[in-house]
Design a protein around this motif. Structure first.
Motif, short mmCIF file in Angstrom:
data_model
loop_
_atom_site.label_atom_id
_atom_site.label_comp_id
_atom_site.label_asym_id
_atom_site.label_seq_id
_atom_site.Cartn_x
_atom_site.Cartn_y
_atom_site.Cartn_z
N LEU A 178 15.40 10.62 -15.67
CA LEU A 178 16.86 10.41 -15.62
C LEU A 178 17.25 9.56 -14.43
O LEU A 178 18.11 8.68 -14.53
N ASN A 179 16.64 9.80 -13.27
CA ASN A 179 16.93 8.99 -12.08
C ASN A 179 16.52 7.53 -12.29
O ASN A 179 17.24 6.61 -11.90
N ARG A 182 18.92 5.98 -14.72
CA ARG A 182 20.20 5.72 -14.06
C ARG A 182 20.14 4.45 -13.22
O ARG A 182 21.07 3.64 -13.23
N TYR A 186 22.25 1.15 -14.16
CA TYR A 186 23.17 0.66 -13.13
C TYR A 186 22.99 -0.85 -12.92
O TYR A 186 23.97 -1.61 -12.87
N ALA A 269 14.68 5.77 -7.99
CA ALA A 269 15.56 5.15 -8.99
C ALA A 269 15.03 3.82 -9.50
O ALA A 269 15.41 3.37 -10.57
N LEU A 333 27.81 7.31 -15.48
CA LEU A 333 26.48 7.42 -14.87
C LEU A 333 26.20 8.84 -14.39
O LEU A 333 25.07 9.30 -14.40
N SER A 334 27.25 9.53 -13.95
CA SER A 334 27.06 10.90 -13.44
C SER A 334 27.17 11.94 -14.55
O SER A 334 26.69 13.06 -14.40
N PRO A 336 26.83 11.25 -18.53
CA PRO A 336 26.81 10.43 -19.75
C PRO A 336 27.07 11.19 -21.04
O PRO A 336 27.33 10.58 -22.08
N LEU A 357 24.80 2.58 -21.91
CA LEU A 357 24.69 3.67 -20.92
C LEU A 357 24.12 4.92 -21.58
O LEU A 357 23.19 5.55 -21.07
N MET A 361 20.33 6.71 -20.96
CA MET A 361 20.25 7.97 -20.23
C MET A 361 20.12 9.21 -21.11
O MET A 361 19.80 10.29 -20.61
#
Length: 417
Positions: A178-179, A182, A186, A269, A333-334, A336, A357, A361
């Motif tokens: 997930l990181n 993300r 991004y 990330a 992003l925080s 989804p 997005l 994610m």
């Protein structure tokens, strides 16, 4: 059909040779190289920096030894020396630049360590952070001795609580995945955002430029306005692909050499090892579809104006749509999986960013991806049909234009042709 491809080639070649294209590409490549090598650049400038010297005034005569021990143990590039001078005399030394600063160690009413740091300027925040860390460690050492604890017991006390995260959904992404997703999303959201704004605006400006120079009147006598519009869309689309391949190629080559360092700095990330290839494929699909959606809109809006100065005013609602999509995506992003994000992903002008997005994610069903792509394709076709009619009449409209009232006039002119 030959005339159509001639116009595509002309649009592509004329734009790729412009100074603005070359300079923009060159500057972007330089920025990428600079950002990916920022640590090396900072170290190069810091090599000549001298170790800062601080005079320490220990008013309680209890803290200096522990403070000095902690600075040495941590290897912080600060040299300290205990001083017997008064505070006023040390102030003079700092002002005369005999020392870089002074540290006053004292006790508060609760007999706890407190300190005052004096320097000429407060611009070097790193020094204050380093001194604060040493003071905190010194305070803990003193407290440990007062409580009769050893180092291991104190470390156990301050060890963070372990939190095990478990997702029960089948094929749910791990925290590492997930990181990484993300971080990738991004980066690619910025690519989609800037690409759509830049190239869509370029099309609108190109159309307005041809109208203002009366070149349009010559072109429509030999090539239909509809062919002109799609030739510009494809020509500038090829231009955007060329520029992005150069930029992304240089960026990838630069970042891949320092991927481990950057991955450590960003907490994993940028370690894209767990990212499936399909995510990159979907990024390309949504980028291309997003481009054609907004580029078609920009083309027929550009055909309504005959002065370059009016372009930005007329396409500003389109820019607001792109900005709104980007802001929603940043919020997503925080979280989804939020219902608001899910609903927004099916609104055509938001789909390229927000559905990508979600795809990047979350593990969403294939039918949702297919539905979003269908929504985009249908929207592009409908917009292209409507836009072609507006463009066909809009290229014949001259004079000041700053509103959407000319849409009706353009549609009427297209029927008469």
């Amino acid at each position: 059909m030959n005339k159509f491809w001639i116009m595509v080639a002309h649009t592509y070649l004329s734009k790729i040779k412009t100074k603005s294209f070359i300079i923009t590409t060159f500057i972007t490549v330089l920025l990428l190289l600079g950002l990916s090598n920022i640590s090396t650049i900072i170290e190069a400038f810091n090599k000549g920096d001298e170790v800062k010297t601080f005079a320490v005034l220990d008013e309680s005569n209890e803290y200096y030894e522990k403070f000095e021990t902690n600075i040495t143990a941590r290897g912080i590039p600060i040299h300290i020396k205990k001083s017997t001078l008064s505070e006023a005399e040390l102030d003079e030394q700092v002002q005369e630049e005999k020392v870089d600063g002074m540290i006053i160690l004292s006790s508060d009413p609760h007999q706890q360590l407190t300190a005052t740091v004096k320097t000429l300027l407060m611009t070097d925040s790193q020094v204050y952070t380093q001194i604060e860390q040493i003071l905190q460690q010194t305070k803990q050492d003193i407290g440990r001795e007062q409580l009769g604890l050893n180092s291991n017991e104190l470390n156990q006390l301050f060890t963070p609580v372990e939190l095990h995260k478990v997702a029960l959904e089948d094929n749910a992404k791990t925290e590492e995945e997930l990181n990484q997703a993300r971080g990738l999303v991004y980066v690619l959201l910025f690519v989609i955002y800037f690409s759509v704004i830049m190239y869509a605006s370029m099309i609108a400006t190109e159309v307005a430029t041809e109208k203002s120079s009366r070149v349009m009147e010559i072109l429509i006598s030999s090539v239909s306005p509809v062919k002109q519009m799609f030739a510009k869309l494809i020509g500038i689309g090829l231009l955007s692909i060329t520029q992005m391949l150069v930029i992304l190629g240089v960026g990838y080559a630069s970042i891949s050499a320092k991927i481990d360092e950057l991955n450590a700095m960003t907490g994993g990330a940028l370690g894209f090892s767990a990212i499936p290839t399909s995510t990159f494929v979907y990024a390309g699909i949504y980028l291309i579809l997003g481009y054609f959606l907004f580029a078609t809109l920009a083309a027929f809006l550009g055909s309504l104006v005959s002065r370059i100065e009016d372009v930005q005013q007329l396409i500003s609602p389109m820019i607001f749509l792109i900005v709104a999509a980007f802001m929603i995506a940043m919020f997503g992003l925080s979280n989804p999986a939020a219902p608001f994000i899910t609903i927004s992903s099916y609104i055509p002008f938001f789909t390229p960013m927000i559905m990508f997005l979600r795809v990047g994610m979350l593990n969403i069903p294939a039918w949702e991806i297919g539905l979003s792509i269908t929504v985009l394709l249908v929207s592009i076709i409908l917009l292209a049909i409507f836009g072609a009619r507006v463009y066909k009449g809009g290229v014949l409209i001259y004079g000041k234009s700053s509103s959407f009232k000319d849409l009706k006039r353009a549609l009427m002119l297209s029927k008469d042709k």
